[in-house]
Design a protein around this motif. Structure first.
Motif, PDB file in Angstrom:
ATOM      1  N   THR A 121       0.859  -1.182   0.000  1.00 27.29           N
ATOM      2  CA  THR A 121       0.000   0.000   0.000  1.00 27.29           C
ATOM      3  C   THR A 121       0.900   1.239   0.000  1.00 27.29           C
ATOM      4  N   LYS A 139      -8.116   5.770   4.776  1.00 25.10           N
ATOM      5  CA  LYS A 139      -8.370   5.709   3.331  1.00 25.10           C
ATOM      6  C   LYS A 139      -7.402   4.756   2.642  1.00 25.10           C
ATOM      7  N   LYS A 195      -8.403   1.080   0.749  1.00 21.60           N
ATOM      8  CA  LYS A 195      -8.140   0.899  -0.681  1.00 21.60           C
ATOM      9  C   LYS A 195      -7.612  -0.493  -1.005  1.00 21.60           C
ATOM     10  N   SER A 196      -7.086  -1.199  -0.002  1.00 20.40           N
ATOM     11  CA  SER A 196      -6.511  -2.524  -0.236  1.00 20.40           C
ATOM     12  C   SER A 196      -7.596  -3.599  -0.115  1.00 20.40           C
TER      13      SER A 196
END
Length: 287
Positions: free
Chosen positions: A30, A45, A49-50
């Motif tokens: 990430t 955030k 996202k992962s």
């Protein structure tokens, strides 16, 4: 499931293993989670996202997180709280990235050494075999971080604008990057992670190491880092080696060894990415 995490300001590597050190998932990457630079909202955030982290977050029982910006209590606490919220079933340990460098580079857990990080940022500590000792408190990339990616990025941009680059290097640098003044200032003063933006220019330096200008630029930064940081441990250096972690150190081994010879300290191990050493350390410790 155990998560071993190595985070700089630019990127963050996550490795999922079982108690024996067997890898359970493909390595996850990430954006970097530096709590000294990112707000709680931005950290959340990045995690969300992962897809892989979201999918397996309830299976995680332990997290060993080592990261840039985790050397002081308030940022460390913020990150720990966010991780607890995202991984509800996990016990969480958060330590500064220097400890990751120690465990990844020393030959055995009780070996004393001076340990340096040269990646997006830079740091240097003495590990006595049990505890970490820091003679210089980091004031961040604006004032410190000699010989780091962001240091070299800043030096390259300055040399470009002050016309200190040889003409062929200046042309190649201008061809590779957007060096419009407004664009640079926008990224430095309006965008998050300006240190990571500066560090992105260091790739050019590594790719052009055959240039006398670049080689001297590298050695100038290493000399500054050594005199300001490594030589703080003058007495310890008489008996212990200096280990290095991070991509800048890994790709500048030759120049580091040359400066070490000039300044009379012993170079030890180099580790580009500490995460493999961390997996061995934590799984062996749990046996």
């Amino acid at each position: 499931m155990i998560l071993i995490v190595d985070s700089g300001s630019t990127k963050c590597d996550w490795k999922a293993v079982d108690n024996q050190g067997n890898q359970l998932l493909e390595k996850i990457r990430t954006k970097g989670l530096n709590p000294a630079l990112l707000s709680e909202k931005k950290i959340k955030k990045v995690l969300k996202k992962s897809e892989a982290l979201k999918k397996h977050r309830n299976e995680v029982t332990n997290i060993y997180f080592y990261g840039a910006g985790c050397g002081t209590e308030n940022p460390k606490l913020v990150l720990k709280l966010v991780l607890h919220e995202f991984f509800p079933n996990a016990e969480i340990s958060v330590e500064e990235d220097t400890m990751a460098a120690v465990f990844a580079t020393v030959n055995e857990p009780t070996e004393a050494a001076v340990v340096c990080i040269m990646g997006t940022g830079s740091n240097c500590s003495y590990y006595d075999g049990k505890k970490l000792h820091q003679r210089v408190k980091s004031l961040g990339y604006t004032l410190m971080d000699d010989a780091s990616g962001n240091y070299y990025g800043k030096e390259l941009i300055r040399d470009y604008y002050f016309n200190h680059m040889p003409e062929e290097i200046k042309v190649a640098f201008g061809d590779k990057y957007n060096l419009d003044a407004d664009y640079i200032k926008y990224n430095l003063y309006k965008q998050p992670n300006p240190n990571a933006y500066l560090a992105s220019f260091a790739e050019f330096m590594i790719l052009n190491k055959d240039s006398d200008y670049v080689k001297e630029l590298i050695k100038k930064g290493i000399r500054r880092f050594a005199k300001n940081m490594i030589l703080q441990y003058e007495e310890e250096l008489k008996t212990v080696p200096v280990h290095f972690a991070g991509s800048i150190a890994f790709f500048c081994q030759e120049e580091i060894k040359e400066v070490a010879k000039e300044l009379n300290f012993t170079v030890g191990n180099f580790e580009r990415r500490p995460i493999e050493g961390l997996v061995s350390f934590h799984t062996n410790a749990s046996k």
